[in-house]
Design a protein around this motif. Structure first.
Motif, mmCIF file in Angstrom:
data_model
loop_
_atom_site.group_PDB
_atom_site.id
_atom_site.type_symbol
_atom_site.label_atom_id
_atom_site.label_comp_id
_atom_site.label_asym_id
_atom_site.label_seq_id
_atom_site.Cartn_x
_atom_site.Cartn_y
_atom_site.Cartn_z
ATOM 1 N N ALA A 1 0.795 -1.233 0.000
ATOM 2 C CA ALA A 1 0.000 0.000 0.000
ATOM 3 C C ALA A 1 0.826 1.282 0.000
ATOM 4 C CB ALA A 1 -0.935 0.005 1.217
ATOM 5 N N HIS B 1 -4.097 7.377 -2.028
ATOM 6 C CA HIS B 1 -5.363 6.657 -1.930
ATOM 7 C C HIS B 1 -6.536 7.560 -1.543
ATOM 8 C CE1 HIS B 1 -2.708 2.916 -0.950
ATOM 9 N NE2 HIS B 1 -2.791 3.126 -2.244
ATOM 10 N N ALA C 1 -2.966 6.462 4.226
ATOM 11 C CA ALA C 1 -3.115 6.579 2.774
ATOM 12 C C ALA C 1 -1.747 6.702 2.130
ATOM 13 C CB ALA C 1 -3.970 7.798 2.422
ATOM 14 N N LYS D 1 -4.838 -0.472 -1.542
ATOM 15 C CA LYS D 1 -5.136 0.353 -0.374
ATOM 16 C C LYS D 1 -5.701 -0.548 0.717
ATOM 17 C CE LYS D 1 -9.470 1.824 -2.607
ATOM 18 N NZ LYS D 1 -10.235 2.984 -3.097
ATOM 19 N N PHE E 1 -6.072 -0.476 -5.952
ATOM 20 C CA PHE E 1 -6.206 0.972 -6.140
ATOM 21 C C PHE E 1 -6.203 1.240 -7.643
ATOM 22 C CE2 PHE E 1 -3.898 5.262 -5.987
ATOM 23 C CZ PHE E 1 -5.070 5.967 -5.800
ATOM 24 N N TYR F 1 -3.825 3.762 -9.487
ATOM 25 C CA TYR F 1 -2.378 3.580 -9.309
ATOM 26 C C TYR F 1 -1.617 4.041 -10.551
ATOM 27 C CZ TYR F 1 2.068 1.286 -8.319
ATOM 28 O OH TYR F 1 3.398 1.028 -8.094
#
Length: 555
Positions: free
Chosen positions: A70, A112, A232, A238, A254, A257
């Motif tokens: 993440a 995110h 985030a 995420k 995500f 991305y």
């Protein structure tokens, strides 16, 4: 990863939605997916719980296994290797002195939470860490910041090192310049650490509203780091939830991305703290992969058609000796006796994966700086008894801590390893008092605080430099070891400002000095195995245990 030497954790029950996703990932998992019947959830069995959803507050591999999916740092390692490559920075350079680092950042990157990534965001992170106060200055909380950048704008903890971080400047929207006071062997490798991954400035503002607290050695982490919703990053996944009751963290792809999109929509990382439990879950189809395969299970799984790739050797397992916890360990003869008493050859032959080696020093032989001239401590029970007699410790009684509910890359079966070493020590006349402790947070807190006389720990390298091993433990005073030896510390740090062959030679000399002093006993280095289901296209396996699950797909 530290302790990898690892650290600590407090987890709070996450949202009900996580439990719904978790159940879908077991009994209903095969029904999920697109119209063509493809699975869209990859379930991975981890040997331990994460400690935090904020990697800046962690130093343990199980946290980074989650957060690496993440969060991204300025630099990364090539997939499946240890070479530094661009991360959130496409390119980077330093001045000749190694004190000014300029990063040319990627464009079009989003966090995110929808915030834009830029140079100001980079500086917001570094200044946030630099200005930590209170419990955040504990080495158990900010280990990696202190390791790479030293202390803080205002040191409140008397044991915090002098700050080496000087400033971060957003030269323009896509150029960040980080300055340090002195060159460091931890740079540029430190810029690749997941603990120094970049967070959304909007999220950081929320982080700063909460404090970590401590009572004795026990640390309570801020709420934002213990439940999903606030953290985030910019990574391909995420974090959606952390259900401590089910020991599961759930991540979702995500879709904004910046790079190649993750091939599987959902990731569930589930804690299964026994080797047998992980193996059986894979065989039953309840999970799609797991880490730290027991050496005895490798061939069995391969015969059944499972994929069991082995990583390169990039770790070290050791017995730590805390001189602060037991005065007898201040006597060199006692430390030498313990070293001679342990049959490391037997440990490697019976407990570690094929390809494991007895360690002669505190780094594997795959790292530049490994020395062939270190003092050796071969298994010799009679010599151990003689050294104890010489030290006046023929009736030595010592506490030996070992972790439960965990398996580490360097330490496949902690209790089995402990029992063998306990038997060896008792043959030499040492009375061992066992002290089993839950890995997180009890064991990690206790070893970090230096309250375990003998203890088992290890390290998987964060980046390919000898200082990342020996400098981790012996560059300065550390409560875990509890000794002060200026000459030894200087030997370890001597290579920090050198390059090439000169740095390698300095590391060799440092290894020789360490093993002459013998602060602890290096036991072994070994290649940990990782397993995947028959229907999985696995990621490239990493010697740094930095697998990227965005590479995973189903056949």
């Amino acid at each position: 990863m530290r302790i990898v030497r690892s650290r600590v954790a407090r987890a709070i029950t996450a949202a009900l939605a996580v439990g719904m996703i978790a159940s879908a990932c077991t009994s209903e998992r095969d029904k999920e997916g697109s119209g063509d019947g493809a699975k869209d959830t990859f379930v991975f069995g981890a040997p331990g719980d994460p400690s935090s959803l904020d990697p800046a507050l962690a130093s343990d591999g199980e946290t980074f296994r989650v957060t690496r999916q993440a969060f991204e740092a300025l630099l990364e390692h090539e997939s499946g290797g240890s070479k530094l490559v661009g991360g959130l920075a496409e390119t980077w350079e330093s001045n000749p002195e190694g004190t000014v680092w300029t990063f040319n950042l990627r464009k079009g990157v989003k966090f995110h939470d929808g915030e834009a990534f830029n140079a100001a965001a980079v500086c917001a992170n570094y200044d946030h860490w630099f200005n930590w106060t209170g419990t955040y200055q504990s080495s158990a909380v900010s280990y990696y910041w202190q390791t790479v950048m030293g202390g803080f704008a205002k040191n409140e903890d008397k044991e915090a090192p002098e700050a080496n971080y000087k400033s971060c400047t957003a030269k323009d929207e896509n150029t960040a310049v980080i300055e340090v006071k002195k060159p460091s062997a931890n740079l540029p490798g430190g810029f690749s650490l997941n603990a120094l991954a970049i967070h959304s400035p909007k999220a950081i503002k929320e982080y700063e509203k909460q404090d970590a607290t401590a009572k004795g050695d026990a640390i309570t982490y801020p709420k934002y780091s213990q439940e999903a919703g606030t953290v985030a990053g910019t990574g391909p996944y995420k974090i959606k939830g952390w259900n401590k009751g089910n020991k599961e963290v759930t991540l979702e792809r995500f879709d904004d991305y910046w790079g190649d999109k993750a091939k599987v929509k959902n990731i569930v990382i589930r804690t299964l703290d026994t080797e047998e439990g992980r193996r059986q879950a894979l065989q039953a189809g309840d999970i799609d992969g797991y880490d730290l395969v027991a050496p005895a299970d490798v061939k069995t799984l391969e015969k059944e058609g499972f994929q069991v790739p082995t990583r390169g050797v990039f770790n070290l397992f050791y017995v730590g000796m805390s001189q602060g916890a037991d005065p007898a360990l201040k006597k060199k003869e006692v430390r030498q006796a313990i070293a001679h008493a342990v049959d490391r050859e037997n440990l490697v032959a019976t407990q570690l994966p094929e390809g494991g080696k007895v360690a002669t020093q505190f780094m594997p032989d795959t790292i530049a700086g490994y020395s062939d001239k270190v003092k050796q401590y071969p298994f010799d029970t009679a010599k151990a008894k003689d050294l104890l007699k010489k030290a006046g410790e023929e009736k030595l009684k010592i506490e030996f801590c070992y972790p439960t509910e965990v398996t580490r890359p360097y330490m496949p079966a902690p209790q089995d390893l402990f029992e063998l070493m306990k038997a060896d020590l008792e043959k030499a006349g040492i009375t061992v008092t066992p002290k089993p402790m839950k890995w997180a947070p009890d064991y990690l807190d206790a070893t970090e605080a230096g309250s375990c006389a003998l203890h088992m720990l290890g390290w998987t390298g964060d980046f390919n430099d000898g200082f990342n091993f020996i400098g981790t433990w012996f560059a300065e005073y550390d409560k875990q070891w509890g000794f002060k030896n200026k000459k030894l510390f200087e030997a370890v740090t001597a290579g920090s400002t050198l390059t090439g062959d000169e740095r390698t030679e300095a590391y060799k000399k440092a290894n020789e000095a360490i093993m002459e002093y013998l602060p602890g006993l290096p036991v072994s280095s070994s290649p940990p195995a990782i397993a995947f289901g028959k229907n999985v296209n696995p990621p490239k396996v990493s010697p740094l245990t930095q697998e990227n699950f965005a590479e995973v797909s189903f056949k």
